[in-house]
Motif scaffolding. Structure first.
Motif, PDB file in Angstrom:
ATOM      1  N   ASP A 401     -34.423  15.127 -18.845  1.00  9.29           N
ATOM      2  CA  ASP A 401     -33.669  16.381 -18.896  1.00  9.29           C
ATOM      3  C   ASP A 401     -32.168  16.124 -18.928  1.00  9.29           C
ATOM      4  OD1 ASP A 401     -35.935  18.028 -18.838  1.00  9.29           O
ATOM      5  OD2 ASP A 401     -36.021  17.985 -16.653  1.00  9.29           O
ATOM      6  N   LEU A 402     -31.737  15.074 -18.260  1.00  9.63           N
ATOM      7  CA  LEU A 402     -30.326  14.703 -18.211  1.00  9.63           C
ATOM      8  C   LEU A 402     -30.185  13.226 -18.526  1.00  9.63           C
ATOM      9  CD1 LEU A 402     -29.350  16.451 -14.832  1.00  9.63           C
ATOM     10  CD2 LEU A 402     -28.885  17.314 -17.132  1.00  9.63           C
ATOM     11  N   GLY A 403     -29.178  12.880 -19.330  1.00  9.67           N
ATOM     12  CA  GLY A 403     -28.893  11.476 -19.572  1.00  9.67           C
ATOM     13  C   GLY A 403     -28.256  10.853 -18.344  1.00  9.67           C
ATOM     14  N   PRO A 404     -28.091   9.528 -18.308  1.00  7.21           N
ATOM     15  CA  PRO A 404     -27.562   8.854 -17.111  1.00  7.21           C
ATOM     16  C   PRO A 404     -26.215   9.391 -16.642  1.00  7.21           C
ATOM     17  CG  PRO A 404     -28.454   7.252 -18.653  1.00  7.21           C
ATOM     18  CD  PRO A 404     -28.473   8.570 -19.353  1.00  7.21           C
ATOM     19  N   PHE A 405     -25.304   9.661 -17.574  1.00  6.44           N
ATOM     20  CA  PHE A 405     -23.967  10.101 -17.172  1.00  6.44           C
ATOM     21  C   PHE A 405     -23.951  11.588 -16.813  1.00  6.44           C
ATOM     22  CE2 PHE A 405     -23.503   6.309 -19.763  1.00  6.44           C
ATOM     23  CZ  PHE A 405     -22.763   5.508 -18.878  1.00  6.44           C
ATOM     24  N   GLU A 406     -24.783  12.372 -17.471  1.00 11.70           N
ATOM     25  CA  GLU A 406     -24.953  13.764 -17.057  1.00 11.70           C
ATOM     26  C   GLU A 406     -25.565  13.818 -15.655  1.00 11.70           C
ATOM     27  OE1 GLU A 406     -25.889  16.046 -21.264  1.00 11.70           O
ATOM     28  OE2 GLU A 406     -27.462  14.848 -20.343  1.00 11.70           O
ATOM     29  N   LEU A 407     -26.499  12.927 -15.408  1.00 11.94           N
ATOM     30  CA  LEU A 407     -27.164  12.871 -14.110  1.00 11.94           C
ATOM     31  C   LEU A 407     -26.178  12.449 -13.018  1.00 11.94           C
ATOM     32  CD1 LEU A 407     -30.742  11.442 -13.851  1.00 11.94           C
ATOM     33  CD2 LEU A 407     -29.191  11.430 -11.931  1.00 11.94           C
ATOM     34  N   TRP A 408     -25.324  11.505 -13.352  1.00 12.22           N
ATOM     35  CA  TRP A 408     -24.318  11.044 -12.396  1.00 12.22           C
ATOM     36  C   TRP A 408     -23.386  12.203 -12.017  1.00 12.22           C
ATOM     37  CZ3 TRP A 408     -22.382   5.362 -13.223  1.00 12.22           C
ATOM     38  CH2 TRP A 408     -22.017   4.817 -11.980  1.00 12.22           C
ATOM     39  N   ASP A 409     -23.015  12.986 -13.021  1.00 11.10           N
ATOM     40  CA  ASP A 409     -22.221  14.184 -12.742  1.00 11.10           C
ATOM     41  C   ASP A 409     -22.953  15.132 -11.802  1.00 11.10           C
ATOM     42  OD1 ASP A 409     -20.079  13.425 -14.284  1.00 11.10           O
ATOM     43  OD2 ASP A 409     -20.456  14.842 -15.922  1.00 11.10           O
ATOM     44  N   ALA A 410     -24.255  15.303 -12.041  1.00 16.23           N
ATOM     45  CA  ALA A 410     -25.042  16.276 -11.280  1.00 16.23           C
ATOM     46  C   ALA A 410     -25.127  15.922  -9.794  1.00 16.23           C
ATOM     47  CB  ALA A 410     -26.447  16.388 -11.873  1.00 16.23           C
ATOM     48  N   ILE A 411     -25.206  14.627  -9.480  1.00 16.86           N
ATOM     49  CA  ILE A 411     -25.373  14.243  -8.069  1.00 16.86           C
ATOM     50  C   ILE A 411     -24.033  14.011  -7.369  1.00 16.86           C
ATOM     51  CG2 ILE A 411     -27.633  13.216  -8.544  1.00 16.86           C
ATOM     52  CD1 ILE A 411     -26.327  10.457  -8.298  1.00 16.86           C
ATOM     53  N   GLY A 412     -22.940  14.107  -8.130  1.00 14.95           N
ATOM     54  CA  GLY A 412     -21.623  13.904  -7.536  1.00 14.95           C
ATOM     55  C   GLY A 412     -21.114  12.514  -7.829  1.00 14.95           C
ATOM     56  N   LEU A 413     -20.248  12.385  -8.816  1.00 20.68           N
ATOM     57  CA  LEU A 413     -19.787  11.073  -9.286  1.00 20.68           C
ATOM     58  C   LEU A 413     -19.078  10.285  -8.178  1.00 20.68           C
ATOM     59  CD1 LEU A 413     -19.151   8.926 -11.390  1.00 20.68           C
ATOM     60  CD2 LEU A 413     -17.253  10.359 -12.190  1.00 20.68           C
ATOM     61  N   GLN A 414     -18.064  10.879  -7.578  1.00 26.90           N
ATOM     62  CA  GLN A 414     -17.268  10.136  -6.601  1.00 26.90           C
ATOM     63  C   GLN A 414     -18.088   9.779  -5.368  1.00 26.90           C
ATOM     64  OE1 GLN A 414     -13.561  12.003  -5.616  1.00 26.90           O
ATOM     65  NE2 GLN A 414     -13.074  10.569  -3.979  1.00 26.90           N
ATOM     66  N   ARG A 415     -18.810  10.751  -4.842  1.00 30.33           N
ATOM     67  CA  ARG A 415     -19.594  10.518  -3.623  1.00 30.33           C
ATOM     68  C   ARG A 415     -20.661   9.455  -3.835  1.00 30.33           C
ATOM     69  NH1 ARG A 415     -20.954  15.247  -3.126  1.00 30.33           N
ATOM     70  NH2 ARG A 415     -23.098  15.191  -3.884  1.00 30.33           N
ATOM     71  N   SER A 416     -21.363   9.514  -4.966  1.00 32.02           N
ATOM     72  CA  SER A 416     -22.434   8.550  -5.220  1.00 32.02           C
ATOM     73  C   SER A 416     -21.878   7.153  -5.489  1.00 32.02           C
ATOM     74  CB  SER A 416     -23.310   9.009  -6.388  1.00 32.02           C
ATOM     75  OG  SER A 416     -22.539   9.167  -7.566  1.00 32.02           O
ATOM     76  N   ALA A 417     -20.730   7.088  -6.173  1.00 32.77           N
ATOM     77  CA  ALA A 417     -20.117   5.770  -6.424  1.00 32.77           C
ATOM     78  C   ALA A 417     -19.692   5.121  -5.108  1.00 32.77           C
ATOM     79  CB  ALA A 417     -18.927   5.924  -7.367  1.00 32.77           C
ATOM     80  N   GLU A 418     -19.150   5.934  -4.204  1.00 32.79           N
ATOM     81  CA  GLU A 418     -18.774   5.400  -2.889  1.00 32.79           C
ATOM     82  C   GLU A 418     -19.996   4.887  -2.145  1.00 32.79           C
ATOM     83  OE1 GLU A 418     -16.804   8.695  -1.089  1.00 32.79           O
ATOM     84  OE2 GLU A 418     -14.907   8.357  -2.145  1.00 32.79           O
TER      85      GLU A 418
END
Length: 799
Positions: A401-418
């Motif tokens: 349903d979502l590509g990897p980067f769309e998915l990363w946006d969905a879960i919160g880019l900054q928070r998840s990267a941290e």
């Protein structure tokens, strides 16, 4: 100038080669299908007196493949008739015919030596200007033609179709080092417009885009399962819709693909990637190798991670225990995180809900998702130039349903990267730089357009003019009218689009009210109307729940009012003084068909499953479906009353009575639902644009509302013929007593009631017959049982 493609040749008649030929045939391209000459005569060929020189023997592999196309399910062909567009041949006798082709596609075994040898043979008969492509899933494009001439190389590239080609949107176009850019551009546009594909440009790297990331993700998931001791059922419960993936999830998907095929793809990457860490990921687990060695290759062998067994209660799905390698009945998996994901609306919300919960399945989801996001970021620039190509590849090739980067946006880019860095993972430098510069998303939705990350800046996501996005237009405040069930949207150039957006796009009072309001608005302010939407399905029919509730309560005036409103709304569409074009897609059933029938033209998507299916819930079409079929029958006799209409009405009686549904947009012609001005557009992304252009063309030609027609009916004698047929079906045990009752009502309406054969009746007269029959069937307890069963179980009840 690139030579236009009208003729093609496919070399290799295996499952994939034949399916590609079928897809080309569906696009109206004549196709030569070649394979090797068999080594020996079969016993049947010997009995038939064939020799080793007989064309029937020499073309056997390709001929057999074409024959299988008409028997395979799901069908690779949009229509069985399209098989005639494919000509069988063999590489020894017919290689010279490649000179007549505009496009040559190689689909032979995935071995570099075999491919190189074949291209050497092709070059000897190749005509300058002919495009040559390989359907390889991962072999180097450069290596396949490194010994060929410069001009041949300029015309050579990869075109990786995903299997099955008819149903999978993705096509990866892979240019070689010296491929002519004009040919790359031409093939991209041709494959999008003519073949209806979603094209992404990949780089010449192992397994290109989708299989590279998809294979990585599957192996990560398998490794997590084995290391943490998760069961087959647990893995698929977490990695399916809860994670924005298809219902087949991970292990069921592998069964469908074929475990042997997957192992081959994984080994291909393993052999070609550099670096010990990456090689370790692509090492196939021993248990998977063992399953393949035992012949447990999935669906095609009857068992893989799952298998179906017959029990006294019917078929049972069993799952494999990876420790004991024994099967046991598959268990249903539930947890707080999975229930939270199930309750959430939309892929982004489901994934966030799954990851937010604190249980082992939430942890599992994070542990299989995190590596894929990191790997996708690492591969940007190596496998593709933009995040858009990667996201589209995974959505179109793996049905995410979502590509990897769309998915990363969905879960919160900054928070998840941290979180990733806190857990000791390495986040790509470009991602950290992007976050450090103040960005919180890879994509940004603005009113005028969508923007995406490209080389450390936001770049506008350009779309073709042929791709009209209703969602984008709504963001741009182009909604003219709207309610909970439908909206009228200005799609430009004086054309409006009526979009359904109720649950499952089922037609209820809200949609019917919007039809009435929309026709008034279009009459005053627009050149014409398109009926289309971007939902999963165009329309699954009328709101059965509402009808059942009113019927069970004995509110017959309410039921009568609903049907009158439905009929009046359809007639309002039909009598609109401006051109109306419907553009259905996917499931278009019952009332959905009746919403299309009043249109001046219908532009079908190729994957349109179209049928009047009301008998499945114990009813008959009552929104004009029967009336329109009687009208189509009557038109055949216009100006010639001596024509026998009975065989035609018999066909419609069978089609509606058996709830037949087309297997494609093209197949609507076979079952009698395609009108003389209707057509199919292969690109689903261009469907609304094509409908808009049809409206504008009719407007430019000076649209005049057709006069109301009288309908010549087969009458009481024709009705008797239909009733005898249903009586015979009941006597033969093919239908129940209640089926025959429904058939009798259907016969009464289609025949025009108890009037003499040849009588001319009005459309309103036919609508009254529909409504009366529908109301009487609503009062039948067995019909109410059928309606309830459909709502509860999603399938018809035979009672």
């Amino acid at each position: 100038m690139v030579k236009p493609i009208e003729k093609a040749a496919v070399i290799g008649s295996g499952v994939m080669g034949a399916a590609i030929a079928a897809h080309l045939a569906g696009a109206g391209i004549s196709c030569l299908l070649l394979d090797i000459v068999p080594e020996h005569l079969t016993e049947n060929e010997k009995k038939a007196g064939l020799t080793l020189e007989h064309p029937q023997f020499r073309n056997r592999l390709a001929s057999s493949a074409i024959e299988r196309l008409t028997k395979t399910n799901p069908p690779p062909l949009y229509s069985e008739a399209f098989a005639s567009r494919i000509t069988p041949g063999n590489l020894d006798d017919d290689l010279g015919k490649l000179a007549d082709s505009d496009w040559i596609i190689e689909v032979v075994v995935e071995r570099l030596d075999v491919k190189k040898s074949l291209f050497a043979r092709i070059e000897k008969v190749w005509k300058a200007g002919t495009i040559v492509t390989s359907n390889t899933s991962g072999i180097s494009i450069r290596a396949m033609v490194e010994e060929r001439g410069a001009d041949f190389k300029r015309h050579f590239l990869g075109t990786h179709f995903f299997n099955p080609p008819r149903y999978m949107k993705l096509l990866e176009v892979i240019p070689g080092e010296t491929t002519d850019p004009a040919i790359v551009s031409y093939m991209t546009e041709f494959c999008e417009k003519r073949l209806g594909k979603g094209v992404v440009r990949a780089k010449d790297t192992p397994n290109f885009i989708a299989n590279c990331i998809g294979t990585y993700g599957l192996l990560v998931t398998l490794r997590e399962m084995l290391e943490k001791g998760f069961t087959v059922e647990e893995i698929d419960a977490v990695t399916g819709p809860a994670l924005g993936r298809p219902k087949s999830a991970t292990l069921r998907t592998l069964d469908l693909v074929g475990l042997d095929t997957f192992v081959h793809v994984a080994r291909n990457v393993y052999d070609l990637v550099d670096g010990e860490a990456e090689k370790n990921v692509f090492e196939v687990p021993e248990v998977l190798k063992s399953m393949v060695n035992q012949g447990w290759t999935g669906e095609k062998s009857g068992q893989g991670f799952y298998k179906k067994v017959r029990t006294q209660k019917g078929k049972e799905i069993q799952a494999l225990n990876l420790q004991s390698l024994e099967y046991a009945p598959a268990r249903k998996i539930t947890s707080a995180s999975l229930e939270a994901a199930k309750s959430a609306k939309g892929a982004a919300a489901k994934i966030k809900a799954l990851l937010s919960a604190q249980d082992k399945y939430s942890e599992l989801a994070w542990n299989v998702l995190k590596p894929v996001l990191l790997y996708s970021a690492d591969k940007l620039g190596e496998i593709a130039d933009s995040i858009v190509e990667i996201d589209r590849a995974m959505k179109w090739g793996f049905n995410w349903d979502l590509g990897p980067f769309e998915l990363w946006d969905a879960i919160g880019l900054q928070r998840s990267a941290e979180r990733m860095e806190k857990e000791g993972d390495t986040v790509a430098d470009w991602v950290k730089e992007w976050i450090a510069s103040g960005h919180t998303h890879f994509y940004e939705q603005r009113e005028e357009a969508t923007f995406y990350y490209l080389k450390n800046a936001y770049t506008e996501l350009k779309t073709r003019p042929e791709h009209i996005s209703l969602q984008t237009l709504k963001r741009q405040n182009k909604v003219v009218l709207g309610n909970s069930g439908a909206s009228l949207i200005d799609i430009g150039d004086g054309v409006a689009c009526l979009e359904f957006h109720s649950p499952n796009n089922a037609i209820g009072a809200d949609i019917l009210t919007m039809i009435q309001k929309s026709t008034d608005e279009v009459r005053r302010n627009f050149r014409g109307l398109v009926i289309a939407n971007e939902g999963k399905h165009f329309c699954v029919g009328a709101n059965v729940m509402l009808l059942l509730m009113e019927a069970q309560d004995g509110e017959w005036d309410e039921v009568d009012g609903i049907i009158r409103l439905f009929q009046n709304s359809m007639m309002t569409l039909k009598r609109l003084e401006k051109p109306v074009v419907a553009a259905p897609h996917s499931m278009t059933l019952g009332g959905g068909v009746e919403a299309c029938l009043p249109a001046d033209r219908v532009i079908f998507s190729p994957e349109t499953y179209y049928g009047l299916v009301e008998v499945g819930v114990g009813l008959i079409p009552a929104g004009g479906g029967c009336k329109e079929m009687a009208l189509r029958t009557s038109r055949i006799a216009a100006g010639n009353p001596d024509i026998d209409l009975q065989p035609i009405i018999n066909q419609y009686f069978e089609t509606i009575g058996m709830a037949k549904v087309s297997t494609s947009g093209f197949d609507t012609k076979r079952i009698g639902y395609m009108g003389p001005h209707d057509s199919v557009v292969l690109s689903g992304d261009h469907r609304i644009y094509a409908a808009k252009q049809a409206v504008l063309a009719m407007d430019r030609e000076g649209y005049v509302l057709p006069e109301e027609e009288r309908i010549r009916v087969v009458g009481d004698t024709g009705k008797a013929v239909l009733q005898v047929a249903s009586y015979s079906m009941q006597l033969g045990g093919y239908i129940s007593e209640h089926d025959r009752l429904i058939a009798g009502k259907l016969a009464h309406v289609l025949a025009g009631g108890d009037v003499p054969a040849g009588t001319l009746v009005s459309e309103q007269y036919m609508l009254d017959l529909e409504r009366e029959a529908f109301l009487s069937l609503c009062g039948e307890p067995k019909t109410q049982q059928r309606m309830q069963h459909m709502l509860t179980h999603g399938k018809p009840l035979r009672n």
